[in-house]
Design an enzyme around this catalytic site. Structure first.
Site, PDB file in Angstrom:
ATOM      1  N   ARG A  86       1.985  14.742  13.187  1.00  0.00           N
ATOM      2  CA  ARG A  86       2.707  14.364  11.960  1.00  0.00           C
ATOM      3  C   ARG A  86       3.044  15.618  11.159  1.00  0.00           C
ATOM      4  NH1 ARG A  86      -0.238   9.008   9.747  1.00  0.00           N
ATOM      5  NH2 ARG A  86       1.649   8.810   8.514  1.00  0.00           N
ATOM      6  N   PRO A  87       4.123  16.295  11.556  1.00  0.00           N
ATOM      7  CA  PRO A  87       4.498  17.531  10.876  1.00  0.00           C
ATOM      8  C   PRO A  87       4.922  17.290   9.425  1.00  0.00           C
ATOM      9  CG  PRO A  87       6.205  16.859  12.426  1.00  0.00           C
ATOM     10  CD  PRO A  87       5.073  15.898  12.601  1.00  0.00           C
ATOM     11  N   ILE A  88       4.900  18.363   8.610  1.00  0.00           N
ATOM     12  CA  ILE A  88       5.363  18.213   7.221  1.00  0.00           C
ATOM     13  C   ILE A  88       6.495  19.208   6.919  1.00  0.00           C
ATOM     14  CG2 ILE A  88       3.238  17.231   6.256  1.00  0.00           C
ATOM     15  CD1 ILE A  88       2.722  20.088   5.151  1.00  0.00           C
ATOM     16  N   ASP A  89       7.162  19.655   7.990  1.00  0.00           N
ATOM     17  CA  ASP A  89       8.224  20.653   7.806  1.00  0.00           C
ATOM     18  C   ASP A  89       9.351  20.162   6.889  1.00  0.00           C
ATOM     19  OD1 ASP A  89       8.513  18.914  10.192  1.00  0.00           O
ATOM     20  OD2 ASP A  89      10.495  19.819  10.311  1.00  0.00           O
ATOM     21  N   GLN A  90       9.634  18.869   6.889  1.00  0.00           N
ATOM     22  CA  GLN A  90      10.733  18.370   6.047  1.00  0.00           C
ATOM     23  C   GLN A  90      10.328  18.354   4.570  1.00  0.00           C
ATOM     24  OE1 GLN A  90      13.839  17.856   7.489  1.00  0.00           O
ATOM     25  NE2 GLN A  90      12.654  18.787   9.125  1.00  0.00           N
TER      26      GLN A  90
ATOM     27  N   ARG B 287      -4.031  10.883   4.326  1.00  0.00           N
ATOM     28  CA  ARG B 287      -2.923  11.798   4.462  1.00  0.00           C
ATOM     29  C   ARG B 287      -1.983  11.739   3.250  1.00  0.00           C
ATOM     30  NH1 ARG B 287      -0.269  14.276   8.505  1.00  0.00           N
ATOM     31  NH2 ARG B 287       1.927  14.302   8.015  1.00  0.00           N
TER      32      ARG B 287
ATOM     33  N   ARG C 217      -8.495   0.179   5.277  1.00  0.00           N
ATOM     34  CA  ARG C 217      -7.654   1.155   4.578  1.00  0.00           C
ATOM     35  C   ARG C 217      -6.399   0.494   4.030  1.00  0.00           C
ATOM     36  NH1 ARG C 217      -7.377   6.796   7.788  1.00  0.00           N
ATOM     37  NH2 ARG C 217      -6.035   7.162   6.012  1.00  0.00           N
TER      38      ARG C 217
ATOM     39  N   ASP D 197       5.021   0.231  12.018  1.00  0.00           N
ATOM     40  CA  ASP D 197       3.741  -0.327  11.556  1.00  0.00           C
ATOM     41  C   ASP D 197       3.530  -1.771  12.008  1.00  0.00           C
ATOM     42  OD1 ASP D 197       3.230   2.071  10.360  1.00  0.00           O
ATOM     43  OD2 ASP D 197       3.661   1.419   8.323  1.00  0.00           O
TER      44      ASP D 197
ATOM     45  N   ILE E 130       9.004   6.276  16.672  1.00  0.00           N
ATOM     46  CA  ILE E 130       8.644   7.060  15.473  1.00  0.00           C
ATOM     47  C   ILE E 130       7.428   7.964  15.725  1.00  0.00           C
ATOM     48  CG2 ILE E 130       8.165   6.965  12.981  1.00  0.00           C
ATOM     49  CD1 ILE E 130      10.780   5.520  13.596  1.00  0.00           C
TER      50      ILE E 130
ATOM     51  N   LYS F 192       0.833  -1.217   0.000  1.00  0.00           N
ATOM     52  CA  LYS F 192       0.000   0.000   0.000  1.00  0.00           C
ATOM     53  C   LYS F 192       0.862   1.258   0.000  1.00  0.00           C
ATOM     54  CE  LYS F 192      -1.357   1.635   3.939  1.00  0.00           C
ATOM     55  NZ  LYS F 192      -1.357   2.921   4.612  1.00  0.00           N
ATOM     56  N   ASN F 193       1.859   1.302   0.860  1.00  0.00           N
ATOM     57  CA  ASN F 193       2.601   2.555   1.014  1.00  0.00           C
ATOM     58  C   ASN F 193       3.521   2.842  -0.179  1.00  0.00           C
ATOM     59  OD1 ASN F 193       1.237   3.138   3.320  1.00  0.00           O
ATOM     60  ND2 ASN F 193       2.831   2.403   4.717  1.00  0.00           N
TER      61      ASN F 193
ATOM     62  N   CYS G  48      -3.229  13.032  12.779  1.00  0.00           N
ATOM     63  CA  CYS G  48      -3.639  11.644  12.598  1.00  0.00           C
ATOM     64  C   CYS G  48      -3.636  11.000  13.967  1.00  0.00           C
ATOM     65  CB  CYS G  48      -2.661  10.962  11.663  1.00  0.00           C
ATOM     66  SG  CYS G  48      -3.049   9.269  11.372  1.00  0.00           S
TER      67      CYS G  48
HETATM   68  C1  EPZ Z   1       4.868   6.519   6.397  1.00  0.00           C
HETATM   69  O1  EPZ Z   1       4.248   7.644   7.013  1.00  0.00           O
HETATM   70  C2  EPZ Z   1       3.821   5.462   6.304  1.00  0.00           C
HETATM   71  N1  EPZ Z   1       2.739   5.965   5.483  1.00  0.00           N
HETATM   72  C3  EPZ Z   1       3.334   5.072   7.694  1.00  0.00           C
HETATM   73  O2  EPZ Z   1       2.453   3.987   7.547  1.00  0.00           O
HETATM   74  C4  EPZ Z   1       4.527   4.636   8.528  1.00  0.00           C
HETATM   75  O3  EPZ Z   1       4.094   4.422   9.850  1.00  0.00           O
HETATM   76  C5  EPZ Z   1       5.615   5.699   8.514  1.00  0.00           C
HETATM   77  O4  EPZ Z   1       5.963   6.052   7.150  1.00  0.00           O
HETATM   78  C6  EPZ Z   1       6.886   5.265   9.221  1.00  0.00           C
HETATM   79  O5  EPZ Z   1       7.425   4.142   8.571  1.00  0.00           O
HETATM   80  C7  EPZ Z   1       2.844   5.960   4.170  1.00  0.00           C
HETATM   81  O6  EPZ Z   1       3.836   5.531   3.590  1.00  0.00           O
HETATM   82  C8  EPZ Z   1       1.682   6.466   3.399  1.00  0.00           C
HETATM   83  P1  EPZ Z   1       7.384   9.585   8.181  1.00  0.00           P
HETATM   84  P2  EPZ Z   1       4.915   9.067   6.928  1.00  0.00           P
HETATM   85  O7  EPZ Z   1       7.386  10.852   7.407  1.00  0.00           O
HETATM   86  O8  EPZ Z   1       5.633   9.191   5.632  1.00  0.00           O
HETATM   87  C9  EPZ Z   1       8.539  12.847  11.537  1.00  0.00           C
HETATM   88  C10 EPZ Z   1       0.504   2.730   7.886  1.00  0.00           C
HETATM   89  O9  EPZ Z   1       0.018   2.196   8.917  1.00  0.00           O
HETATM   90  N2  EPZ Z   1       8.384  13.874  10.491  1.00  0.00           N
HETATM   91  O10 EPZ Z   1       8.398   8.552   7.843  1.00  0.00           O
HETATM   92  O11 EPZ Z   1       3.895  10.085   7.265  1.00  0.00           O
HETATM   93  C11 EPZ Z   1       7.227  12.202  11.932  1.00  0.00           C
HETATM   94  O12 EPZ Z   1       6.550  12.966  12.885  1.00  0.00           O
HETATM   95  C12 EPZ Z   1       1.080   4.141   7.949  1.00  0.00           C
HETATM   96  O13 EPZ Z   1       0.545   2.161   6.788  1.00  0.00           O
HETATM   97  C13 EPZ Z   1       8.760  15.171  10.760  1.00  0.00           C
HETATM   98  O14 EPZ Z   1       9.193  15.513  11.865  1.00  0.00           O
HETATM   99  O15 EPZ Z   1       5.948   8.949   8.126  1.00  0.00           O
HETATM  100  C14 EPZ Z   1       7.673  10.860  12.453  1.00  0.00           C
HETATM  101  O16 EPZ Z   1       8.099  10.991  13.783  1.00  0.00           O
HETATM  102  C15 EPZ Z   1       0.815   4.826   9.234  1.00  0.00           C
HETATM  103  N3  EPZ Z   1       8.639  16.114   9.765  1.00  0.00           N
HETATM  104  C16 EPZ Z   1       8.886  10.537  11.586  1.00  0.00           C
HETATM  105  O17 EPZ Z   1       9.293  11.768  11.004  1.00  0.00           O
HETATM  106  C17 EPZ Z   1       8.173  15.795   8.520  1.00  0.00           C
HETATM  107  O18 EPZ Z   1       8.102  16.699   7.668  1.00  0.00           O
HETATM  108  C18 EPZ Z   1       8.640   9.534  10.492  1.00  0.00           C
HETATM  109  O19 EPZ Z   1       7.505   9.936   9.723  1.00  0.00           O
HETATM  110  C19 EPZ Z   1       7.806  14.475   8.269  1.00  0.00           C
HETATM  111  C20 EPZ Z   1       7.910  13.528   9.265  1.00  0.00           C
END
Ligand code: EPZ
Length: 430
Positions: free
Chosen positions: A122-126, A93, A397, A305, A327, A22-23, A117
């Site tokens: 879940r910030p998007i600053d990066q 998301r 989902r 996950d 995480i 899925k991801n 969520c």
């Molecule tokens: C992906 O989410 C997956 N979703 C998640 O799967 C999974 O839990 C996660 O990666 C971790 O492996 C999809 O691929 C659609 P991240 P994502 O950005 O991309 C921080 C499921 O159950 N962060 O790797 O949103 C964040 O807060 C889902 O299938 C920032 O600080 O996760 C977290 O602590 C749930 N700033 C860490 O990074 C940012 O801009 C990792 O998040 C982005 C993230």
């Protein structure tokens, strides 16, 4: 209301086929918008998150034809808007991947800001840091995020945290930028590699995906391709734990064993036998599971996950286990549900301290999110008596035909939507 009703007690035995990831699929679908030529995507899982993203793509003019249940043909030559409606982002998301792909192709994109969520902030600053480094003007206002640029120019981007989403989004924005982009401290998850491979099959020039430095040389345009998505690491891991928690013997088919190494390693520590083949893996659990400690980490570490599923299994193990979530900070909301079943788990900060018990009992449960929902189903399969699991929309989902696949392994589970159906199931299984 739709719910799963489960009678615990059967060991799961047999073969199960794992779907496409899925991801990975979410990133790949968004990336398919980046060419005017047709793209065929195979091994797409039929789960609601994917179907919502497809609707979001159709809403801006992409033409998506379903060739069969797991294959789509996408043509994005008639895209008429780069603004994605908020209803889609509210539902999933990951529709924020359209920000990276539309910005990369059209140099402008606008999506509603993804909301909080239920697994933590879940910030998007990066993501925004990466888009800005490539020359985009990024604005957040009225709950929307927009990014636009005269032109995108490659740059050196060092991510402050390892993030799957930002790595994929920046990769998409950079593939048609002028010159070279380097993403340092990139996420190494198999689905990051799959999105990179997909983009390369469309003519992109991405090197290093799967390591923490990704190098991208911008190309002028991307072309059509036919691509098959990798198997779902987390669906596979969930069935591995389903075998373990029910003392079963399950052959997990259509997988890449390498992607499951951290999960296999923990199951071996917990006393399971794992036999690996080229594209399948057998999990045999013949005795009570043993305790272990685990900390979730970015790939190749133990996946966040899979955290709820391992806690469910450890709640029935011998001894004391500590499971640390590194995480997402709010990923233990299902623990109260396991406690209702008689599990002995205490959450302290970002760790769950699990004292294994000899038995748990069926209860009325609610899925708080996708993976936690799956973990509650696993617990119910190993519990004495009947359980119900509400809010199965979360589970659907990300898991295709979850009850049907479990049933084919001998589980007593049914999706019901009325009291009569519930009673009928109870009478049937006794
Ligand atoms: C992906 O989410 C997956 N979703 C998640 O799967 C999974 O839990 C996660 O990666 C971790 O492996 C999809 O691929 C659609 P991240 P994502 O950005 O991309 C921080 C499921 O159950 N962060 O790797 O949103 C964040 O807060 C889902 O299938 C920032 O600080 O996760 C977290 O602590 C749930 N700033 C860490 O990074 C940012 O801009 C990792 O998040 C982005 C993230």
């Amino acid at each position: 209301m739709e719910q799963y009703v489960i009678k615990g007690g059967n060991s799961l035995v047999g073969d199960v086929e794992i779907c496409g990831a899925k991801n990975a699929a979410l990133g790949i679908l968004a990336a398919s918008l980046m060419t005017d030529e047709s793209v065929i995507i195979e091994n797409l899982p039929d789960v609601s998150d994917i179907n919502v993203l497809i609707q979001a793509m159709e809403s801006i003019g992409a033409i998506v034809e379903h060739l069969d249940r797991h294959t789509v043909k996408i043509n994005s030559s008639l895209i008429s808007s780069q603004t994605v409606d908020s209803i889609y982002i509210k539902k999933i998301r990951a529709s924020y991947y359209m920000l990276g792909s539309l910005l990369g192709k059209y140099k402008r994109a606008e999506v509603a800001l993804p909301g909080g969520c239920n697994i933590g902030s879940r910030p998007i600053d990066q993501h925004t840091k990466g888009f800005k480094a490539l020359g985009a003007d990024v604005k957040i206002s009225h709950g929307r995020i927009s990014a636009q640029a005269e032109k995108l120019v490659g740059n050196h981007i060092y991510l402050d945290v390892v993030t799957v989403g930002a790595t994929i989004n920046i990769m998409m924005a950079a593939v048609m930028a002028e010159g070279k982009t380097t993403i340092e401290n990139a996420a190494k998850e198999p689905h990051v590699v799959d999105v990179a491979n997909f983009l390369n099959s469309m003519g992109a020039n991405i090197k290093g995906a799967g390591t923490d430095v990704i190098r991208i040389r911008g190309v002028e345009k991307l072309h059509g391709t036919t691509y098959s998505i990798i198997p779902d690491q987390i669906e596979a891991g969930t069935f591995m734990f389903a075998a373990a928690i029910t003392k079963g013997d399950v052959m997990i088919k259509n997988i890449i064993p390498k992607h499951l190494e951290s999960i296999s390693a923990k199951l071996i520590e917990m006393g399971c036998e794992i036999e690996e083949f080229d594209e399948s893996l057998r999990v045999v659990a013949s005795k009570r599971l043993r305790q272990t400690h685990v900390k979730t980490l970015p790939y190749p570490g133990f996946p966040t996950d899979m955290q709820p599923q391992i806690v469910a299994a450890l709640s029935l193990s011998e001894g004391l286990s500590v499971v640390t979530e590194s995480i997402f900070e709010n990923r233990f909301r299902y623990v109260d549900e396991l406690t209702k079943m008689g599990a002995s788990i205490k959450v302290e900060g970002n760790s769950a301290i699990v004292q294994g018990v000899g038995r748990i009992t069926g209860a009325a449960l609610s899925a708080p999110d996708l993976r936690a929902g799956a973990a509650l189903v696993l617990a119910a399969l190993a519990a004495d008596g009947f359980s119900t699991v509400d809010d199965v929309v979360y589970i659907e989902r990300g898991y295709e035909d979850f009850p049907e696949k479990l049933k084919s392994l001998g589980a007593m589970i049914e999706k019901v939507s009325t009291e009569q159906e519930l009673t009928k199931f109870k009478l049937k299984v006794g």
